[in-house]
Design an enzyme around this catalytic site. Structure first.
Site, mmCIF file in Angstrom:
data_model
loop_
_atom_site.group_PDB
_atom_site.id
_atom_site.type_symbol
_atom_site.label_atom_id
_atom_site.label_comp_id
_atom_site.label_asym_id
_atom_site.label_seq_id
_atom_site.Cartn_x
_atom_site.Cartn_y
_atom_site.Cartn_z
ATOM 1 N N ARG A 75 0.702 -1.541 -0.055
ATOM 2 C CA ARG A 75 0.137 0.149 0.244
ATOM 3 C C ARG A 75 0.775 1.029 -0.197
ATOM 4 O O ARG A 75 1.400 1.679 0.818
ATOM 5 C CB ARG A 75 -0.635 -0.238 1.101
ATOM 6 C CG ARG A 75 -1.508 1.161 1.537
ATOM 7 C CD ARG A 75 -2.570 1.413 0.781
ATOM 8 N NE ARG A 75 -3.860 0.520 0.470
ATOM 9 C CZ ARG A 75 -4.617 -0.711 -0.684
ATOM 10 N NH1 ARG A 75 -4.517 0.422 -1.581
ATOM 11 N NH2 ARG A 75 -5.883 -0.663 -0.592
ATOM 12 N N HIS A 170 0.660 3.074 -10.293
ATOM 13 C CA HIS A 170 0.130 3.432 -9.351
ATOM 14 C C HIS A 170 0.512 4.084 -7.780
ATOM 15 O O HIS A 170 0.789 3.995 -7.275
ATOM 16 C CB HIS A 170 -0.798 2.185 -9.290
ATOM 17 C CG HIS A 170 -2.182 2.599 -8.450
ATOM 18 N ND1 HIS A 170 -2.251 3.489 -6.900
ATOM 19 C CD2 HIS A 170 -3.113 1.601 -8.219
ATOM 20 C CE1 HIS A 170 -3.237 3.167 -5.997
ATOM 21 N NE2 HIS A 170 -4.121 2.490 -7.452
ATOM 22 N N ASP A 214 -11.915 9.148 -7.033
ATOM 23 C CA ASP A 214 -11.427 8.196 -7.872
ATOM 24 C C ASP A 214 -11.828 8.146 -9.039
ATOM 25 O O ASP A 214 -12.988 8.264 -9.894
ATOM 26 C CB ASP A 214 -12.183 7.145 -7.175
ATOM 27 C CG ASP A 214 -11.499 5.429 -8.276
ATOM 28 O OD1 ASP A 214 -10.703 6.011 -8.620
ATOM 29 O OD2 ASP A 214 -11.789 4.802 -7.392
ATOM 30 N N GLU A 273 -1.889 8.509 -11.158
ATOM 31 C CA GLU A 273 -1.147 6.887 -11.861
ATOM 32 C C GLU A 273 -1.485 7.568 -13.156
ATOM 33 O O GLU A 273 -2.344 7.734 -14.121
ATOM 34 C CB GLU A 273 -2.116 6.050 -11.249
ATOM 35 C CG GLU A 273 -2.804 6.243 -10.359
ATOM 36 C CD GLU A 273 -3.571 4.914 -9.869
ATOM 37 O OE1 GLU A 273 -4.333 4.527 -10.426
ATOM 38 O OE2 GLU A 273 -4.336 5.385 -8.959
HETATM 39 C C1 BG6 Z 1 -7.597 2.854 -7.250
HETATM 40 C C2 BG6 Z 1 -8.844 2.753 -8.166
HETATM 41 O O1 BG6 Z 1 -6.637 2.993 -8.703
HETATM 42 O O2 BG6 Z 1 -6.304 1.907 -6.879
HETATM 43 C C3 BG6 Z 1 -10.087 2.822 -7.086
HETATM 44 O O3 BG6 Z 1 -9.436 3.936 -8.911
HETATM 45 C C4 BG6 Z 1 -9.101 1.595 -5.351
HETATM 46 O O4 BG6 Z 1 -11.183 2.062 -7.548
HETATM 47 C C5 BG6 Z 1 -7.435 2.085 -5.994
HETATM 48 O O5 BG6 Z 1 -9.913 1.628 -4.827
HETATM 49 C C6 BG6 Z 1 -6.992 1.332 -4.576
HETATM 50 O O6 BG6 Z 1 -6.476 -0.109 -5.291
HETATM 51 P P1 BG6 Z 1 -6.174 -0.943 -4.041
HETATM 52 O O7 BG6 Z 1 -6.702 -2.518 -4.979
HETATM 53 O O8 BG6 Z 1 -5.106 -1.397 -4.079
HETATM 54 O O9 BG6 Z 1 -7.133 -1.576 -2.648
#
Ligand code: BG6
Length: 301
Positions: A75, A170, A214, A273
């Site tokens: 994360r 991301h 989002d 992203e």
């Molecule tokens: C973003 C998405 O890129 O990533 C969101 O647009 C999502 O919808 C977020 O909640 C986090 O994703 P994850 O799978 O890492 O929890």
């Protein structure tokens, strides 16, 4: 006997500049320290977790609650999403944002040039990936840690048929207070608002974050600048080979709902992203290589 990490360090270490270390969770990572910048790149997920150009605070954001384990996403930093983005269209049980962020990648090379240190990692199709997705590929991530952070994600279709895939770098950026941040460079761009039934809207003026956000900005190849008045800096995100930019902040309730995200952490981050997602999936002929590049710089305000 030497551990895997020691062996990788013997092969790829550069005295005083590059060291392969055991990072969080004991995962192997390449630590880079030059006079110009510091960085940390994990083999797990091909994941860039830290980048700090000289004289600046850390630019990437990582949650204190992140998992650091094989099979789990990180994360924060720069997750590589491939070959799908978000939930898999035909299988809601499949991992979100694809599977390469969950897997160990191979460290291929580390080189030092004038612009910084480049770490090259790769991952390719095998029996496990074929169970989840039919594509035959080599995915290579070239990460340069220097005054700029340059990430080049290169896909080679090694199969006999054309294929389509989605991808994202991301990137989670550290900001002082997301409520006081402005994103410029998306004015007049259309976006899919995932917080409002995926309605298509047009961005009026700079982007500000006032609630859970989002959005998939579409048909945009331009540079986005994160203006952070409290840190007195602008983070400049330029790109090549990408027609979408996703902007994400989970705000209060969603942060609480995520086990790997601290309840109070959301004001300190924003995701911008560089990606090709949804209807803008990349089509690649057999034998062809396609790349998407994200180039990050920091400018004092
Ligand atoms: C973003 C998405 O890129 O990533 C969101 O647009 C999502 O919808 C977020 O909640 C986090 O994703 P994850 O799978 O890492 O929890």
């Amino acid at each position: 006997m030497m551990s895997t990490i020691e062996m990788l360090n013997t092969k790829f270490g550069i005295a005083g500049v590059v060291q392969v270390v055991a990072g969080l969770g004991g995962l192997a990572a390449v630590r880079v320290e030059t006079g110009e910048a510091q960085g940390l790149v994990y083999l797990h997920g091909g994941h860039v977790a830290e980048w700090r150009p000289k004289g600046q605070d850390e630019v990437l954001w990582v949650s204190q609650k992140s998992y650091w384990a094989d099979g789990k996403p990180v994360r924060g930093g720069v997750p590589v999403c491939f070959p799908w983005f978000g939930p898999k269209a035909d299988d809601k049980a499949a991992p979100g944002h694809g599977f390469v962020r969950l897997m160990p990648w191979t460290l291929e090379a580390v080189t030092q040039e004038d612009e910084g240190v480049t770490v090259v990692l790769s991952t390719k199709s095998d029996d496990q990936t074929r169970k989840q997705w039919p594509g035959e590929y080599v995915l290579r991530h070239r990460v340069t840690i220097g005054r700029e952070l340059v990430m080049s994600l290169e896909l080679t279709n090694t199969g006999r048929e054309a294929m389509a895939y989605q991808e994202a770098l991301h990137t989670y950026f550290t900001v002082a207070d997301v409520k006081r941040v402005k994103l410029t460079g998306l004015e007049g761009v259309k976006y899919v608002d995932k917080m409002d039934g995926s309605k298509v809207k047009t961005q009026e003026g700079a982007v500000t974050i006032t609630a859970e956000t989002d959005r998939v900005y579409v048909g945009t190849t331009g540079t986005v600048t994160i203006e952070d008045p409290d840190k007195m800096r602008r983070i400049v995100v330029a790109k090549e080979g990408s027609t979408n930019t996703v902007v994400w902040n989970p705000w209060v309730a969603k942060s609480k709902a995520m086990a790997d995200f601290g309840d109070e952490e959301w004001p300190g981050m924003i995701c911008v992203e560089t990606c090709n997602v949804g209807a803008d999936a990349v089509k690649v002929a057999a034998g062809e290589t396609v790349k998407m590049v994200q180039r990050v710089g920091v400018v004092r305000m």
